[in-house]
Motif scaffolding. Structure first.
Motif, PDB file in Angstrom:
ATOM      1  N   LEU A  30      23.891  54.120 -23.319  1.00  0.00           N
ATOM      2  CA  LEU A  30      24.779  54.912 -22.464  1.00  0.00           C
ATOM      3  C   LEU A  30      24.420  56.385 -22.533  1.00  0.00           C
ATOM      4  CD1 LEU A  30      28.314  53.372 -23.082  1.00  0.00           C
ATOM      5  CD2 LEU A  30      26.745  52.938 -21.222  1.00  0.00           C
ATOM      6  N   ILE A  31      24.475  57.015 -21.397  1.00  0.00           N
ATOM      7  CA  ILE A  31      24.279  58.462 -21.316  1.00  0.00           C
ATOM      8  C   ILE A  31      25.652  59.063 -21.043  1.00  0.00           C
ATOM      9  CG2 ILE A  31      23.181  60.346 -20.061  1.00  0.00           C
ATOM     10  CD1 ILE A  31      20.948  58.330 -19.324  1.00  0.00           C
ATOM     11  N   MET A  36      30.598  65.975 -21.598  1.00  0.00           N
ATOM     12  CA  MET A  36      30.795  65.510 -22.964  1.00  0.00           C
ATOM     13  C   MET A  36      29.724  66.102 -23.874  1.00  0.00           C
ATOM     14  SD  MET A  36      31.590  61.648 -24.315  1.00  0.00           S
ATOM     15  CE  MET A  36      32.981  61.378 -23.253  1.00  0.00           C
ATOM     16  N   ASP A  37      29.794  67.415 -23.993  1.00  0.00           N
ATOM     17  CA  ASP A  37      28.838  68.193 -24.768  1.00  0.00           C
ATOM     18  C   ASP A  37      29.639  69.159 -25.632  1.00  0.00           C
ATOM     19  OD1 ASP A  37      26.099  69.554 -25.146  1.00  0.00           O
ATOM     20  OD2 ASP A  37      27.322  71.188 -24.307  1.00  0.00           O
ATOM     21  N   ASN A  76      25.136  56.542 -29.141  1.00  0.00           N
ATOM     22  CA  ASN A  76      24.393  57.129 -28.019  1.00  0.00           C
ATOM     23  C   ASN A  76      24.864  58.541 -27.679  1.00  0.00           C
ATOM     24  OD1 ASN A  76      24.213  54.007 -26.169  1.00  0.00           O
ATOM     25  ND2 ASN A  76      22.849  54.790 -27.703  1.00  0.00           N
ATOM     26  N   ILE A  77      25.881  59.025 -28.378  1.00  0.00           N
ATOM     27  CA  ILE A  77      26.454  60.336 -28.056  1.00  0.00           C
ATOM     28  C   ILE A  77      26.174  61.300 -29.195  1.00  0.00           C
ATOM     29  CG2 ILE A  77      28.588  61.575 -27.527  1.00  0.00           C
ATOM     30  CD1 ILE A  77      29.633  58.907 -26.386  1.00  0.00           C
ATOM     31  N   PRO A  78      25.362  62.327 -28.925  1.00  0.00           N
ATOM     32  CA  PRO A  78      25.064  63.310 -29.972  1.00  0.00           C
ATOM     33  C   PRO A  78      26.333  64.036 -30.425  1.00  0.00           C
ATOM     34  CG  PRO A  78      23.660  63.647 -28.032  1.00  0.00           C
ATOM     35  CD  PRO A  78      24.688  62.635 -27.667  1.00  0.00           C
ATOM     36  N   GLU A  82      32.186  65.618 -33.628  1.00  0.00           N
ATOM     37  CA  GLU A  82      32.618  66.932 -33.144  1.00  0.00           C
ATOM     38  C   GLU A  82      33.266  66.811 -31.775  1.00  0.00           C
ATOM     39  OE1 GLU A  82      29.789  70.302 -33.827  1.00  0.00           O
ATOM     40  OE2 GLU A  82      28.552  68.690 -34.691  1.00  0.00           O
ATOM     41  N   ILE A  83      32.709  65.950 -30.931  1.00  0.00           N
ATOM     42  CA  ILE A  83      33.273  65.735 -29.599  1.00  0.00           C
ATOM     43  C   ILE A  83      34.663  65.138 -29.715  1.00  0.00           C
ATOM     44  CG2 ILE A  83      33.048  64.287 -27.532  1.00  0.00           C
ATOM     45  CD1 ILE A  83      30.009  64.883 -27.678  1.00  0.00           C
ATOM     46  N   ARG A  84      34.825  64.166 -30.598  1.00  0.00           N
ATOM     47  CA  ARG A  84      36.137  63.549 -30.821  1.00  0.00           C
ATOM     48  C   ARG A  84      37.163  64.614 -31.230  1.00  0.00           C
ATOM     49  NH1 ARG A  84      36.552  58.215 -31.972  1.00  0.00           N
ATOM     50  NH2 ARG A  84      34.435  58.201 -32.820  1.00  0.00           N
TER      51      ARG A  84
END
Length: 155
Positions: A30-31, A36-37, A76-78, A82-84
């Motif tokens: 998934l991209i 979402m950065d 798949n999410i860098p 931190e995003i959470r």
């Protein structure tokens, strides 16, 4: 609708349900959406904290998408953790604003409110509380005691 054919290694836009299903079967990577950065989410969080009103969110389903993608595709999410945290901080800030707005609305005995830039999930989170509060205010204003019924028609 028709989906596919899919070519290995080439990105393609599909509905979220299909992307998650393919990811669970280890058939894709998934991209995450552009918003979402970490940098963009920090900017959104800071903007929300500074503004008195609700700022526009990058997606009307930002919370739902974040939850789904982080639950099923965090690999798949860098910088997923931190995003959470950033999305949760933004959510908390918006919920605090919503509670303050509702409190002000009730105290000033307003008849209507404008809810610009709120997502459906945010509205649904406080909808029950706010409608019950307004119902109680109405009963107090019309001097009805709990248990007495009003003389209006039920639809």
């Amino acid at each position: 609708g028709d989906l596919g054919p899919f070519n290995p290694g080439l990105p393609v836009e599909v509905p979220v349900w299909l992307a998650i299903n393919l990811k669970q079967r280890q058939k894709c990577r998934l991209i995450p959406p552009e918003w979402m950065d970490v940098g963009k989410l920090e900017e959104i969080r800071d903007q929300e904290r500074k503004a008195d009103t609700f700022t526009p969110m990058p997606s009307p389903y930002y919370m739902e998408l974040t939850k789904l993608l982080l639950n099923y595709a965090s690999d798949n999410i860098p910088r997923a953790d931190e995003i959470r945290t950033l999305v949760k901080d933004t959510w908390d800030t918006r919920m605090a604003k919503l509670r303050l707005s509702a409190d002000s609305f009730v105290r000033q005995q307003e008849a209507h409110a404008k809810l610009d830039n709120l997502t459906l999930m945010e509205i649904n989170t406080t909808g029950t509380f706010l409608t019950q509060a307004l119902d109680h205010m109405y009963k107090l204003r019309t001097n009805l005691q709990p248990g007495e019924s009003s003389h209006s028609q039920d639809f």
